[in-house]
Design a protein around this motif. Structure first.
Motif, mmCIF file in Angstrom:
data_model
loop_
_atom_site.group_PDB
_atom_site.id
_atom_site.type_symbol
_atom_site.label_atom_id
_atom_site.label_comp_id
_atom_site.label_asym_id
_atom_site.label_seq_id
_atom_site.Cartn_x
_atom_site.Cartn_y
_atom_site.Cartn_z
ATOM 1 N N UNK A 144 0.830 -1.209 0.000
ATOM 2 C CA UNK A 144 0.000 0.000 0.000
ATOM 3 C C UNK A 144 0.862 1.255 0.000
ATOM 4 N N UNK A 145 1.912 1.267 0.824
ATOM 5 C CA UNK A 145 2.811 2.432 0.881
ATOM 6 C C UNK A 145 3.472 2.662 -0.469
ATOM 7 N N UNK A 146 3.954 1.582 -1.092
ATOM 8 C CA UNK A 146 4.616 1.717 -2.393
ATOM 9 C C UNK A 146 3.622 2.160 -3.471
ATOM 10 N N UNK A 147 2.371 1.691 -3.388
ATOM 11 C CA UNK A 147 1.368 2.092 -4.380
ATOM 12 C C UNK A 147 1.090 3.587 -4.295
ATOM 13 N N UNK A 148 1.164 4.153 -3.086
ATOM 14 C CA UNK A 148 0.857 5.576 -2.916
ATOM 15 C C UNK A 148 2.019 6.486 -3.265
ATOM 16 N N UNK A 149 3.169 5.916 -3.646
ATOM 17 C CA UNK A 149 4.276 6.743 -4.122
ATOM 18 C C UNK A 149 3.868 7.535 -5.358
ATOM 19 N N UNK A 150 2.943 6.968 -6.152
ATOM 20 C CA UNK A 150 2.532 7.610 -7.400
ATOM 21 C C UNK A 150 1.514 8.726 -7.186
ATOM 22 N N UNK A 151 1.005 8.854 -5.959
ATOM 23 C CA UNK A 151 0.006 9.885 -5.682
ATOM 24 C C UNK A 151 0.702 11.238 -5.554
ATOM 25 N N UNK A 152 0.374 12.162 -6.452
ATOM 26 C CA UNK A 152 0.971 13.504 -6.420
ATOM 27 C C UNK A 152 -0.009 14.515 -5.825
ATOM 28 N N UNK A 153 -1.262 14.383 -6.193
ATOM 29 C CA UNK A 153 -2.293 15.277 -5.663
ATOM 30 C C UNK A 153 -3.209 14.474 -4.750
ATOM 31 N N UNK A 154 -3.568 15.059 -3.651
ATOM 32 C CA UNK A 154 -4.447 14.361 -2.722
ATOM 33 C C UNK A 154 -3.670 13.728 -1.586
ATOM 34 N N UNK A 155 -4.410 13.304 -0.594
ATOM 35 C CA UNK A 155 -3.785 12.743 0.607
ATOM 36 C C UNK A 155 -3.354 11.297 0.383
ATOM 37 N N UNK A 156 -2.269 10.965 1.040
ATOM 38 C CA UNK A 156 -1.831 9.567 1.065
ATOM 39 C C UNK A 156 -2.267 8.984 2.414
ATOM 40 N N UNK A 157 -3.285 8.186 2.377
ATOM 41 C CA UNK A 157 -3.860 7.677 3.613
ATOM 42 C C UNK A 157 -3.884 6.147 3.599
ATOM 43 N N UNK A 158 -3.455 5.585 4.714
ATOM 44 C CA UNK A 158 -3.453 4.139 4.891
ATOM 45 C C UNK A 158 -4.254 3.835 6.153
ATOM 46 N N UNK A 159 -5.254 2.982 6.018
ATOM 47 C CA UNK A 159 -6.106 2.627 7.150
ATOM 48 C C UNK A 159 -6.011 1.134 7.405
ATOM 49 N N UNK A 160 -5.681 0.784 8.631
ATOM 50 C CA UNK A 160 -5.620 -0.625 9.034
ATOM 51 C C UNK A 160 -6.735 -0.858 10.036
ATOM 52 N N UNK A 161 -7.638 -1.782 9.704
ATOM 53 C CA UNK A 161 -8.807 -2.050 10.534
ATOM 54 C C UNK A 161 -8.854 -3.516 10.919
ATOM 55 N N UNK A 162 -9.557 -3.775 12.000
ATOM 56 C CA UNK A 162 -9.798 -5.165 12.401
ATOM 57 C C UNK A 162 -11.178 -5.243 13.030
ATOM 58 N N UNK A 163 -11.727 -6.422 13.043
ATOM 59 C CA UNK A 163 -13.036 -6.627 13.641
ATOM 60 C C UNK A 163 -13.385 -8.097 13.601
ATOM 61 N N UNK A 164 -14.578 -8.433 14.028
ATOM 62 C CA UNK A 164 -15.020 -9.817 14.024
ATOM 63 C C UNK A 164 -16.438 -9.889 13.487
ATOM 64 N N UNK A 165 -16.722 -10.982 12.822
ATOM 65 C CA UNK A 165 -18.063 -11.228 12.289
ATOM 66 C C UNK A 165 -18.277 -12.726 12.260
ATOM 67 N N UNK A 166 -19.364 -13.168 12.856
ATOM 68 C CA UNK A 166 -19.676 -14.589 12.918
ATOM 69 C C UNK A 166 -18.521 -15.350 13.569
ATOM 70 N N UNK A 167 -17.930 -16.307 12.855
ATOM 71 C CA UNK A 167 -16.852 -17.114 13.423
ATOM 72 C C UNK A 167 -15.481 -16.643 12.945
ATOM 73 N N UNK A 168 -15.383 -15.470 12.385
ATOM 74 C CA UNK A 168 -14.129 -14.990 11.804
ATOM 75 C C UNK A 168 -13.677 -13.684 12.439
ATOM 76 N N UNK A 169 -12.356 -13.505 12.411
ATOM 77 C CA UNK A 169 -11.757 -12.193 12.668
ATOM 78 C C UNK A 169 -11.264 -11.684 11.322
#
Length: 390
Positions: free
Chosen positions: A284-309
């Motif tokens: 993700x960080x390397x992919x955002x190297x090409x971003x010249x205009x706009x914010x470079x934002x990386x979001x890491x999320x976690x959660x659980x649903x049913x029998x999975x995390x």
């Protein structure tokens, strides 16, 4: 749940046995039909006993190659009865007047039995050899995957050398500065022991920080066999984030974490799980190297649903063409100029080996979302109402 497991296994065995009985019955019916057809042809052509013996033996051999021992035995007995009734004088009678005809029938039964036994043993031995070969191939494949995963981790750490050096250099710089300050307090006309003690505590803290960074790196590059421990996915994610802090700063990427509290523990290999998260974050960080205009934002999320995390890594990069989203996980396929095309393939293999799934989807308004799930192994899943970027 435990009682259900005890019921299911005998039922599966029972189903297997009934399936075997049905297949044996089908083979017997098929062999009997072939025998009846051959008998009809031989009677119409008025063939003698010797010719009929050879033709019947051919059917027994073919049935032995295809069928079970029981089916071949039953058809062999039917064949002897047919030979005696239709071809051994007196015709249309089960009597045997000529001793040579009796000997021929006994030899036929003996030969068919020997052939059936030999073919059955050969088939069993062949099945055993195939099974052993498959097991060896699977073991070799597992070893190759482990070697490839280890090489990928080493490569990742090599790519992050500057970030790792910065992470270690920060606490070491603090150690040197605090040691100098503590020495000045001790060398004063009236040593200030209280302040010196405080700075020595800071030295111990920074030394521990440096040791933790080195420990995390050693764990990542260490070649150890996979193991399954009940682990906190959030804790493993935070350790990876700590390794990527300088990489994020250097690339001007803003990191947001949305890690749900109270996640159920997952049975997983900590190093392999961290390798997946690290792969996704670095991509993700390397992919955002090409971003010249706009914010470079990386979001890491976690959660659980049913029998999975679940864990999500969401970037605001240029994105990937919808047709290539699933191809991202193909070996040697890459959208990066200097990419090897192995990181995501290895990551998917790791997640699938843990019984989970890893996939990619478009982010809105632009970018890519990588999401993977891991089963908790619990009887009943918990849903903590995780808040993740939508």
């Amino acid at each position: 749940m435990r009682s259900l497991e005890y019921v299911t296994l005998p039922l599966e065995g029972l189903n297997g046995r009934f399936g075997g009985y049905w297949f044996a019955l089908v083979r017997i019916l098929f062999g009997g039909a072939a025998l009846a057809l051959l008998t009809f042809v031989c009677v119409r052509l008025s063939l003698n006993l010797a010719t009929a013996l050879c033709l019947y033996l051919t059917i027994i051999i073919l049935l032995s190659l295809w069928g079970s021992f029981a089916a071949s035995t039953v058809v062999s007995l039917l064949a002897v009865a047919s030979l005696d009734y239709y071809f051994s004088p007196p015709i249309f009678s089960f009597e045997v007047n000529n001793p040579f005809d009796g000997i021929a029938l006994v030899l036929f039964l003996t030969t068919s039995t020997v052939i059936t036994v030999l073919v059955s043993r050969a088939r069993s031995r062949t099945d055993q050899l195939v099974l052993e070969a498959n097991l060896r191939a699977e073991e070799a494949l597992r070893q190759a995957q482990a070697e490839l995963a280890h090489a990928n981790r080493v490569m990742l750490v090599g790519e992050m050398t500057a970030s790792i050096a910065h992470e270690i250099n920060q606490p070491l710089t603090g150690v040197v500065a605090n040691a100098g300050t503590a020495l000045r307090y001790l060398a004063a006309q009236t040593p200030n022991l209280e302040e010196a003690r405080a700075y020595l505590g800071l030295i111990a803290r920074d030394g521990k920080r440096a040791a933790e960074v080195i420990g995390r790196i050693r764990a990542l590059v260490k070649k150890t066999p996979p193991r399954r421990d009940l682990l906190d996915a959030n804790e493993a994610i935070r350790e990876v984030i700590a390794l990527t802090q300088n990489e994020l700063q250097k690339s001007s990427v803003k990191l947001q974490t949305r890690l749900s509290g109270g996640l159920p523990l997952v049975p997983a290999d900590r190093i392999q799980l961290q390798q997946v998260v690290l792969n996704l974050m670095v991509n993700a960080i390397e992919a955002m190297h090409e971003v010249r205009d706009g914010a470079r934002e990386l979001t890491v999320s976690s959660g659980s649903a049913s029998h999975d995390v679940f864990v999500e890594v969401r970037d605001s990069g240029p994105g990937v063409a919808p047709a290539n989203l699933d191809r991202l996980f193909d070996s040697f396929f890459t959208t990066k100029r200097e990419g090897t095309g192995m990181g995501l393939s290895i990551s998917r293999s790791i997640i699938e080996a843990h019984g989970g799934r890893l996939w990619a989807m478009p982010n809105e308004p632009h970018g890519v979302v990588f999401r993977f799930t891991l089963p908790t192994g619990a009887d009943e899943g918990t849903d903590d109402g995780a808040d993740h970027a939508g």
